[in-house]
Design an enzyme around this catalytic site. Structure first.
Site, PDB file in Angstrom:
ATOM      1  CG  ASN A   1      31.561  27.137  72.100  1.00 52.05           C
ATOM      2  OD1 ASN A   1      30.400  26.854  72.284  1.00 52.05           O
ATOM      3  ND2 ASN A   1      32.376  27.641  72.892  1.00 52.05           N
ATOM      4  CD1 TRP A   2      28.135  26.852  66.269  1.00 58.79           C
ATOM      5  CD2 TRP A   2      25.958  26.208  66.414  1.00 58.79           C
ATOM      6  NE1 TRP A   2      27.770  26.250  65.075  1.00 58.79           N
ATOM      7  CE2 TRP A   2      26.381  25.718  65.039  1.00 58.79           C
ATOM      8  CE3 TRP A   2      24.635  25.629  66.507  1.00 58.79           C
ATOM      9  CZ2 TRP A   2      25.633  25.005  64.132  1.00 58.79           C
ATOM     10  CZ3 TRP A   2      23.861  24.839  65.682  1.00 58.79           C
ATOM     11  CH2 TRP A   2      24.663  24.555  64.431  1.00 58.79           C
ATOM     12  CE  LYS A   3      32.478  31.449  71.899  1.00 52.79           C
ATOM     13  NZ  LYS A   3      33.472  32.401  72.195  1.00 52.79           N
TER      14      LYS A   3
ATOM     15  CG  HIS B   1      34.608  28.057  76.631  1.00 59.80           C
ATOM     16  ND1 HIS B   1      34.391  29.537  76.610  1.00 59.80           N
ATOM     17  CD2 HIS B   1      34.696  27.840  75.222  1.00 59.80           C
ATOM     18  CE1 HIS B   1      34.712  30.109  75.591  1.00 59.80           C
ATOM     19  NE2 HIS B   1      35.084  29.086  74.629  1.00 59.80           N
TER      20      HIS B   1
ATOM     21  CD  GLU C   1      32.779  32.751  75.484  1.00 60.77           C
ATOM     22  OE1 GLU C   1      31.865  32.096  75.550  1.00 60.77           O
ATOM     23  OE2 GLU C   1      33.616  33.281  74.735  1.00 60.77           O
TER      24      GLU C   1
ATOM     25  CD  GLU D   1      38.934  27.434  73.344  1.00 62.06           C
ATOM     26  OE1 GLU D   1      38.593  27.413  71.996  1.00 62.06           O
ATOM     27  OE2 GLU D   1      38.016  27.823  74.031  1.00 62.06           O
TER      28      GLU D   1
ATOM     29  N   GLY E   1      37.581  35.379  70.706  1.00 65.56           N
ATOM     30  CA  GLY E   1      36.731  36.219  70.096  1.00 65.56           C
ATOM     31  C   GLY E   1      37.323  37.646  69.922  1.00 65.56           C
TER      32      GLY E   1
ATOM     33  CB  SER F   1      40.747  34.636  66.607  1.00 64.57           C
ATOM     34  OG  SER F   1      39.943  35.404  67.565  1.00 64.57           O
TER      35      SER F   1
ATOM     36  N   GLY G   1      34.818  29.367  67.532  1.00 65.88           N
ATOM     37  CA  GLY G   1      33.555  30.017  67.976  1.00 65.88           C
ATOM     38  C   GLY G   1      33.123  30.711  66.932  1.00 65.88           C
ATOM     39  N   GLY G   2      33.342  32.166  66.713  1.00 62.83           N
ATOM     40  CA  GLY G   2      32.772  33.034  65.709  1.00 62.83           C
ATOM     41  C   GLY G   2      32.718  32.522  64.333  1.00 62.83           C
TER      42      GLY G   2
HETATM   43  C1  PEP Z   1      35.948  29.532  71.431  1.00 63.37           C
HETATM   44  O1  PEP Z   1      34.656  29.889  71.851  1.00 63.37           O
HETATM   45  O2  PEP Z   1      36.081  28.626  72.080  1.00 63.37           O
HETATM   46  C2  PEP Z   1      36.596  30.352  70.685  1.00 63.37           C
HETATM   47  C3  PEP Z   1      37.614  30.140  70.468  1.00 63.37           C
HETATM   48  O3  PEP Z   1      35.948  31.506  70.028  1.00 63.37           O
HETATM   49  P1  PEP Z   1      36.589  32.109  68.714  1.00 63.37           P
HETATM   50  O4  PEP Z   1      36.689  31.124  67.715  1.00 63.37           O
HETATM   51  O5  PEP Z   1      35.355  32.995  68.536  1.00 63.37           O
HETATM   52  O6  PEP Z   1      37.950  33.052  69.279  1.00 63.37           O
END
Ligand code: PEP
Length: 247
Positions: free
Chosen positions: A9-11, A93, A95, A165, A171, A211, A232-233
């Site tokens: 997930n590049w956001k 999600h 966010e 999640e 994040g 994470s 994500g990251g």
């Molecule tokens: C996400 O955005 O779904 C996520 C899990 O982010 P991260 O891996 O950065 O925690």
């Protein structure tokens, strides 16, 4: 039996040049696509570029609106996505829930229309830190699922992947303990069995997200009820995403 799904997930990240570089590295990499599914959810404007150049990777939007067309400035519909060959979307999600007001009711509408139009959906659920500290994380997540999956039939579940999640792990660098993630994913699978029966429960992929990094993916993937990861990251750099994909 359940094919692992490693999803990025590049956001709201990446420039076009970075996207092109990412594509190049991924196309040069050795990935056993028979053994695992790889998915990338970029910002909307890169969907077609990725779709054109990454033939074996599933390309997904990060969100969708629950109307087919009309005066909804800035929104994208499932029909529009399907018309450019994109058949995946993330819905719910944290966010979107926290920053953009996506309620369970809205998420349910998005999910129903998406599936009706032929999209596959990664439905995200997860508790906040206070809810985990209060020991109500399982009730909370199961209640979210009940609302988000309202009116969904067993047949429709073929198009659904669930991503657990925990909000406090997204994040933040704090990954859930693999045992805690496994316990939640098992609770989700038990819910699916009660609601849709054993077959759907056994066949539905349940991911973990929060994470995920090259250092912890192997341990997470060793758990019985963790069928993949939403990342994500650590998905923004091709090297790190590839290490996760080839865990
Ligand atoms: C996400 O955005 O779904 C996520 C899990 O982010 P991260 O891996 O950065 O925690």
């Amino acid at each position: 039996m359940r094919k692992p799904l490693l999803a990025a997930n590049w956001k709201m990240n990446m420039t076009l040049n970075e996207v092109k570089e990412f594509i190049k590295v991924l196309n040069d990499a050795q990935i056993d696509y028979k053994e695992k599914d790889i998915l990338i959810a970029p910002p909307y404007i890169y969907l077609q570029e990725l779709k054109k150049r990454l033939k074996k990777v599933k390309i997904s939007s990060q969100n969708i609106y629950f109307e087919e067309s009309g005066a909804f400035t800035g929104e994208i519909s499932p029909t529009m996505l399907m018309s450019i060959g994109i058949d995946w979307t993330i819905i719910g999600h944290s966010e979107r829930r926290q920053l953009f007001g996506d309620t369970d009711d809205i998420i349910n509408k998005k999910l129903l229309l998406s599936i009706q139009k032929g999209l596959n959906v990664i439905l995200c659920v997860g508790e906040k830190l206070q809810e985990r500290e209060a020991g109500i994380e399982k009730e909370l997540v199961i209640s979210q699922l009940g609302l988000d999956l309202k009116d969904v039939t067993p047949e429709m579940m073929k198009n659904v992947v669930i991503a657990y999640e925990p909000v406090w792990a997204i994040g933040t660098g704090k990954t859930a303990k693999s045992q805690d993630a496994e316990d939640m994913n098992k609770a989700i699978r038990d819910f699916l069995k009660r609601r849709f029966g054993r077959k759907i429960s056994n066949n539905t992929r349940i991911l973990y997200g929060g994470s995920v990094k090259p250092e912890n993916i192997k341990e997470l993937m060793s758990r019985e009820n963790i069928d993949g990861a939403l990342v994500g990251g650590a998905s923004l750099k091709p090297d790190s995403f590839l290490k996760i994909v080839n865990f």
